[in-house]
Design a protein around this motif. Structure first.
Motif, PDB file in Angstrom:
ATOM      1  N   HIS A   1       0.846  -1.199   0.000  1.00  0.00           N
ATOM      2  CA  HIS A   1       0.000   0.000   0.000  1.00  0.00           C
ATOM      3  C   HIS A   1       0.877   1.243   0.000  1.00  0.00           C
ATOM      4  CE1 HIS A   1      -3.542  -2.419   0.625  1.00  0.00           C
ATOM      5  NE2 HIS A   1      -3.005  -2.981   1.699  1.00  0.00           N
ATOM      6  N   ALA A   2       0.244   2.387  -0.153  1.00  0.00           N
ATOM      7  CA  ALA A   2       0.981   3.645  -0.034  1.00  0.00           C
ATOM      8  C   ALA A   2       1.602   3.705   1.366  1.00  0.00           C
ATOM      9  CB  ALA A   2       0.040   4.819  -0.247  1.00  0.00           C
ATOM     10  N   THR A   3       2.816   4.225   1.437  1.00  0.00           N
ATOM     11  CA  THR A   3       3.508   4.281   2.718  1.00  0.00           C
ATOM     12  C   THR A   3       2.750   5.170   3.691  1.00  0.00           C
ATOM     13  OG1 THR A   3       5.576   4.057   1.541  1.00  0.00           O
ATOM     14  CG2 THR A   3       5.700   4.855   3.798  1.00  0.00           C
TER      15      THR A   3
ATOM     16  N   ASP B   1      10.496  -4.597   3.874  1.00  0.00           N
ATOM     17  CA  ASP B   1       9.286  -3.772   3.729  1.00  0.00           C
ATOM     18  C   ASP B   1       9.029  -2.967   5.003  1.00  0.00           C
ATOM     19  OD1 ASP B   1       8.709  -4.563   1.173  1.00  0.00           O
ATOM     20  OD2 ASP B   1       6.890  -5.705   1.684  1.00  0.00           O
ATOM     21  N   GLY B   2       9.146  -3.645   6.154  1.00  0.00           N
ATOM     22  CA  GLY B   2       8.913  -2.948   7.417  1.00  0.00           C
ATOM     23  C   GLY B   2       9.915  -1.830   7.634  1.00  0.00           C
ATOM     24  N   ALA B   3      11.173  -2.100   7.307  1.00  0.00           N
ATOM     25  CA  ALA B   3      12.216  -1.086   7.490  1.00  0.00           C
ATOM     26  C   ALA B   3      11.996   0.106   6.563  1.00  0.00           C
ATOM     27  CB  ALA B   3      13.578  -1.714   7.234  1.00  0.00           C
ATOM     28  N   LEU B   4      11.644  -0.180   5.315  1.00  0.00           N
ATOM     29  CA  LEU B   4      11.466   0.917   4.349  1.00  0.00           C
ATOM     30  C   LEU B   4      10.216   1.741   4.667  1.00  0.00           C
ATOM     31  CD1 LEU B   4      12.555  -1.066   1.202  1.00  0.00           C
ATOM     32  CD2 LEU B   4      13.627   1.058   1.999  1.00  0.00           C
ATOM     33  N   ALA B   5       9.136   1.071   5.082  1.00  0.00           N
ATOM     34  CA  ALA B   5       7.924   1.813   5.451  1.00  0.00           C
ATOM     35  C   ALA B   5       8.197   2.709   6.651  1.00  0.00           C
ATOM     36  CB  ALA B   5       6.787   0.832   5.767  1.00  0.00           C
TER      37      ALA B   5
ATOM     38  N   LEU C   1       1.975  -5.279   9.254  1.00  0.00           N
ATOM     39  CA  LEU C   1       0.958  -4.308   9.666  1.00  0.00           C
ATOM     40  C   LEU C   1       0.664  -3.306   8.549  1.00  0.00           C
ATOM     41  CD1 LEU C   1      -0.808  -3.049  11.910  1.00  0.00           C
ATOM     42  CD2 LEU C   1       1.228  -1.791  12.679  1.00  0.00           C
ATOM     43  N   THR C   2       1.685  -2.822   7.878  1.00  0.00           N
ATOM     44  CA  THR C   2       1.446  -1.855   6.805  1.00  0.00           C
ATOM     45  C   THR C   2       0.765  -2.523   5.606  1.00  0.00           C
ATOM     46  OG1 THR C   2       3.704  -2.166   6.001  1.00  0.00           O
ATOM     47  CG2 THR C   2       3.322  -0.301   7.458  1.00  0.00           C
ATOM     48  N   ALA C   3       0.930  -3.843   5.494  1.00  0.00           N
ATOM     49  CA  ALA C   3       0.281  -4.553   4.378  1.00  0.00           C
ATOM     50  C   ALA C   3      -1.186  -4.849   4.664  1.00  0.00           C
ATOM     51  CB  ALA C   3       1.030  -5.863   4.089  1.00  0.00           C
ATOM     52  N   ILE C   4      -1.497  -5.263   5.892  1.00  0.00           N
ATOM     53  CA  ILE C   4      -2.870  -5.745   6.156  1.00  0.00           C
ATOM     54  C   ILE C   4      -3.682  -4.796   7.035  1.00  0.00           C
ATOM     55  CG2 ILE C   4      -2.149  -8.141   5.885  1.00  0.00           C
ATOM     56  CD1 ILE C   4      -2.328  -8.544   8.880  1.00  0.00           C
ATOM     57  N   GLY C   5      -3.028  -3.828   7.658  1.00  0.00           N
ATOM     58  CA  GLY C   5      -3.762  -2.862   8.482  1.00  0.00           C
ATOM     59  C   GLY C   5      -4.066  -3.418   9.872  1.00  0.00           C
ATOM     60  N   PRO C   6      -4.381  -2.534  10.810  1.00  0.00           N
ATOM     61  CA  PRO C   6      -4.543  -2.962  12.210  1.00  0.00           C
ATOM     62  C   PRO C   6      -5.736  -3.878  12.439  1.00  0.00           C
ATOM     63  CG  PRO C   6      -5.083  -0.644  11.956  1.00  0.00           C
ATOM     64  CD  PRO C   6      -4.482  -1.083  10.668  1.00  0.00           C
ATOM     65  N   PHE C   7      -6.807  -3.739  11.652  1.00  0.00           N
ATOM     66  CA  PHE C   7      -7.984  -4.577  11.896  1.00  0.00           C
ATOM     67  C   PHE C   7      -7.660  -6.045  11.628  1.00  0.00           C
ATOM     68  CE2 PHE C   7     -11.878  -6.707  10.633  1.00  0.00           C
ATOM     69  CZ  PHE C   7     -12.696  -6.427  11.723  1.00  0.00           C
ATOM     70  N   ASP C   8      -7.119  -6.322  10.447  1.00  0.00           N
ATOM     71  CA  ASP C   8      -6.769  -7.711  10.122  1.00  0.00           C
ATOM     72  C   ASP C   8      -5.632  -8.214  11.007  1.00  0.00           C
ATOM     73  OD1 ASP C   8      -8.724  -7.911   8.271  1.00  0.00           O
ATOM     74  OD2 ASP C   8      -7.425  -7.749   6.513  1.00  0.00           O
ATOM     75  N   PHE C   9      -4.716  -7.327  11.357  1.00  0.00           N
ATOM     76  CA  PHE C   9      -3.604  -7.730  12.221  1.00  0.00           C
ATOM     77  C   PHE C   9      -4.138  -8.295  13.530  1.00  0.00           C
ATOM     78  CE2 PHE C   9      -0.105  -7.252  15.165  1.00  0.00           C
ATOM     79  CZ  PHE C   9       1.048  -7.381  14.411  1.00  0.00           C
ATOM     80  N   ALA C  10      -5.230  -7.692  14.013  1.00  0.00           N
ATOM     81  CA  ALA C  10      -5.752  -8.059  15.340  1.00  0.00           C
ATOM     82  C   ALA C  10      -6.754  -9.209  15.293  1.00  0.00           C
ATOM     83  CB  ALA C  10      -6.387  -6.839  15.993  1.00  0.00           C
ATOM     84  N   THR C  11      -6.864  -9.893  14.157  1.00  0.00           N
ATOM     85  CA  THR C  11      -7.816 -11.001  14.094  1.00  0.00           C
ATOM     86  C   THR C  11      -7.249 -12.294  14.682  1.00  0.00           C
ATOM     87  OG1 THR C  11      -7.095 -11.442  11.830  1.00  0.00           O
ATOM     88  CG2 THR C  11      -9.116 -10.137  12.119  1.00  0.00           C
ATOM     89  N   THR C  12      -5.999 -12.267  15.114  1.00  0.00           N
ATOM     90  CA  THR C  12      -5.467 -13.397  15.873  1.00  0.00           C
ATOM     91  C   THR C  12      -4.723 -12.851  17.079  1.00  0.00           C
ATOM     92  OG1 THR C  12      -4.226 -15.478  15.706  1.00  0.00           O
ATOM     93  CG2 THR C  12      -3.255 -13.565  14.664  1.00  0.00           C
ATOM     94  N   GLY C  13      -4.362 -13.736  18.002  1.00  0.00           N
ATOM     95  CA  GLY C  13      -3.722 -13.282  19.232  1.00  0.00           C
ATOM     96  C   GLY C  13      -4.766 -12.927  20.279  1.00  0.00           C
TER      97      GLY C  13
END
Ligand code: SF4
Length: 433
Positions: A41-43, A110-114, A213-225
């Motif tokens: 996604h856009a940074t 990706d995480g480092a560049l974002a 996180l930057t790829a899937i966003g916080p909502f999808d990130f939080a669907t597990t755990g």
């Protein structure tokens, strides 16, 4: 199976893999496959990134468990000049960061560049200590360059190769052209990092989580755990288990589930490596960072180690104590005198000489809280936990001169301290460090 014989443990997951998605056996997820798995996604800007990180309660994965949002907020208004990915992984019981660098390097990058884009950084440096990770990172950087490149050129650097050279400020010193040693006083990289400029440094797994996180966003990130700690974690499981490995688990998975997954038959359980703690009652422990704090443990470097009763635990701990002392930079009193004295006292106890035990407990009291970095505090926490967990064995060494078992060197260490007696090697062939 010995702990030390599992040098590059296999990779798998409990539940659907996220960070390790796409890895089959020993494969490397290349750029094309990576782009298919993780939409780009856009940074995000700095405020967006910070808000998302805060929403998923992301904690640093290098051992200190510092909230990543607080670290982002600690930077000045201008952001950071340099972003450093810390892949040193000097903890002998952990292999998770090397697994990420070797198998999913593009997620880490990706995480480092974002993060660099969000903070306006001009440099991104990824540091690793081992050849295979350096090769994998170099190939991934070249692959990206051949496919149009990124907004910054990623530098791949060789770290200092020791436990304490992976400490954040030690690595910051090294990237700035100095020696890979903590500066001898407590300074924050976010204020005064590389070239005295604000610097954002985090662990490899932290950046992989940021890439996800930057790829899937916080909502999808939080669907597990769990709601306390959404998402997954990587755990290196070694020791007396049938199926060791680097395993991606949903945060909050019960420790008995993980132990069943790896075929642990029994033994003492160390969580968090040599700055971590032995767990008194594994049946009650949930593997997330808040859950472990409640159980008196630390997630630390993300490792679970099972030590069976074949070896003398006091001798095992004495070896690790010596290694922890030898790995320090010996520039502060707690490391020069405290850790060295603790190693001497424990070696005497392992040999059945209990005359130094009062001195041992005195050093455990006065050593923490006085070093320029957290190494002596982490080491003392591990040693205190060890004496508590193996209290009956300690008593036998104090009152009967020992426990009658050899020291097999099952807890792995590196370098000169790693020597075990030839008798021990004869008892259990193939055990080495
Ligand atoms: S506390 Fe120990 S490891 Fe940390 S900077 Fe001082 S001497 Fe080095």
């Amino acid at each position: 199976m010995s702990i030390a014989s599992v040098h590059a443990p296999p990779i798998r997951s409990i539940g659907a893999p996220r960070l390790l998605a796409g890895v089959v056996g020993n494969s490397v997820v290349g750029l094309v496959e990576h782009r298919g798995l993780h939409v780009r996604h856009a940074t995000p800007g700095r405020d967006r990134l910070t808000a998302d990180v805060r929403a998923v309660r992301l904690l640093g994965r290098g051992g200190a468990e510092f909230p990543v949002a607080l670290k982002l907020e600690a930077l000045p208004a201008g952001g950071a000049e340099v972003v450093i990915v810390n892949g040193s992984e000097g903890e002998p019981l952990s292999h998770k960061d090397r697994s990420l660098m070797r198998h999913v390097p593009h997620l880490v990058l990706d995480g480092a560049l974002a993060t660099a884009a969000a903070l306006g950084a001009r440099r991104v440096v990824v540091a690793a200590d081992d050849e295979e990770s350096l090769c994998a990172l170099g190939s991934a950087v070249a692959e990206r360059a051949a496919n149009g490149g990124d907004h910054l050129t990623i530098e791949v650097a060789r770290g200092g190769g020791r436990f304490v050279t992976g400490e954040a400020r030690a690595l910051g010193n090294m990237v700035g052209g100095g020696t890979a040693a903590p500066p001898g006083r407590r300074v924050h990289l976010t204020e005064c990092g590389v070239g005295a400029r604000p610097t954002f440094l985090a662990n490899v797994e932290t950046f992989a989580q940021l890439g996800l996180l930057t790829a899937i966003g916080p909502f999808d990130f939080a669907t597990t755990g769990t709601s306390e700690e959404p998402g997954t974690s990587l755990i290196t499981v070694t020791g007396a288990v049938a199926r060791p490995g680097v395993i991606e688990v949903p945060n909050g998975v019960p420790l008995p589930v993980l132990l069943g997954h790896v075929g642990a038959a029994g033994g003492a359980i160390l969580v968090g490596g040599y700055h971590g703690a032995w767990i008194d009652d594994p049946a009650q422990v949930l593997l997330n960072r808040p859950g472990l704090h409640c159980a008196g443990g630390r997630f630390g470097a993300g490792s679970v180690t099972v030590l069976d009763d074949a070896s003398c635990p006091v001798g095992e701990i004495a070896r690790v104590a010596r290694w922890l002392a030898d790995e320090s930079m010996r520039q502060c009193g707690p490391c020069m005198f405290g850790l060295g004295g603790l190693a001497d006292d424990l070696a005497a106890l392992a040999a059945g000489d209990g005359r130094r035990v009062q001195h041992l407990h005195h050093l455990l009291q006065i050593t923490p809280g006085r070093g320029a970095c957290a190494h002596p505090d982490g080491a003392v926490g591990f040693l205190r936990s060890s004496l508590r967990c193996f209290g009956s064995d300690v008593d036998r060494h104090l009152h009967q001169g020992g426990c009658g078992r050899p020291v097999l060197g099952l807890l792995p260490i590196t370098g000169a301290s790693s020597t075990v007696s030839s008798t021990a090697r004869a008892v259990r062939p193939g055990v080495s460090s």
